[in-house]
Scaffold this motif. Structure first.
Motif, PDB file in Angstrom:
ATOM      1  N   LEU A 233       0.869  -1.186   0.000  1.00 35.34           N
ATOM      2  CA  LEU A 233       0.000   0.000   0.000  1.00 35.34           C
ATOM      3  C   LEU A 233       0.900   1.227   0.000  1.00 35.34           C
ATOM      4  O   LEU A 233       1.685   1.429   0.920  1.00 35.34           O
TER       5      LEU A 233
ATOM      6  N   PHE B  83      -4.257   6.618  -2.302  1.00 38.18           N
ATOM      7  CA  PHE B  83      -3.891   5.249  -1.945  1.00 38.18           C
ATOM      8  C   PHE B  83      -3.734   4.445  -3.217  1.00 38.18           C
ATOM      9  O   PHE B  83      -4.572   4.537  -4.123  1.00 38.18           O
TER      10      PHE B  83
ATOM     11  N   GLN C 157      -2.889   0.406  -3.914  1.00 39.04           N
ATOM     12  CA  GLN C 157      -2.638  -0.833  -3.193  1.00 39.04           C
ATOM     13  C   GLN C 157      -2.706  -2.018  -4.139  1.00 39.04           C
ATOM     14  O   GLN C 157      -3.621  -2.119  -4.964  1.00 39.04           O
TER      15      GLN C 157
END
Ligand SMILES: Cc1cc2nc3c(=O)[nH]c(=O)nc-3n(C[C@H](O)[C@H](O)[C@H](O)COP(=O)(O)O)c2cc1C
Length: 132
Positions: free
Chosen positions: A39, A46, A48
């Protein structure tokens, strides 16, 4: 074995959120669920990658997708892979005071076993966020 890559943004309109609780939850749950990956976050964006058995990745992602701390969740890919590209689960957090060189070196190590596509996506976001 499945690999899912998604991007999202904090639900706080550009204000960084506290990612320490996410880190704590993820380390605990992903070990239990045999999910590995990476992540990247600066608290606002973000990116991930999750990998593991199909059902495990789906279950983890269903939880993540329902989390009100982030919005605009877009799956970049969700595909079958022969083997894991990440041996463990980790978070790379870019703090305001982190030196760019030290962070880049850390990211390079974490992305060591990743495919060109996954590595390129992470490094592209890191570069874009630096320029922002
Ligand atoms: C950007 C983001 C990434 C997350 N990544 C994970 C993860 O990899 N694994 C996980 O279990 N939870 C992750 N979470 C947290 C989940 O959305 C959820 O809150 C958590 O799994 C619930 O855990 P609990 O049932 O142990 O309280 C993430 C949340 C956010 C906002």
């Amino acid at each position: 074995m499945r690999q899912l890559l998604y991007i999202s943004s904090s639900a706080t309109r550009g204000q960084p959120i506290d990612v320490a609780p996410i880190m704590a939850q993820s380390v605990r749950n992903n070990r239990r669920d045999r999910v590995t990956g990476l992540l990247y976050t600066d608290g606002v964006r973000f990116l991930q990658v999750l990998e593991g058995e199909d059902a495990d990745v789906q279950r983890v992602f269903d939880r993540i997708r329902a989390d009100p701390r982030h919005v605009a969740i877009v799956v970049l890919h969700n595909r079958a892979v022969e083997a894991r590209q990440f041996g463990d689960w980790a978070m790379a957090k870019r703090g305001a005071n982190d030196s760019a060189d030290a962070f880049d070196a850390r990211m390079a190590t974490m992305l060591d076993g990743a495919s060109d596509a996954v590595r390129g996506t992470f490094l592209g976001l890191v570069a874009a966020r630096r320029a922002a």
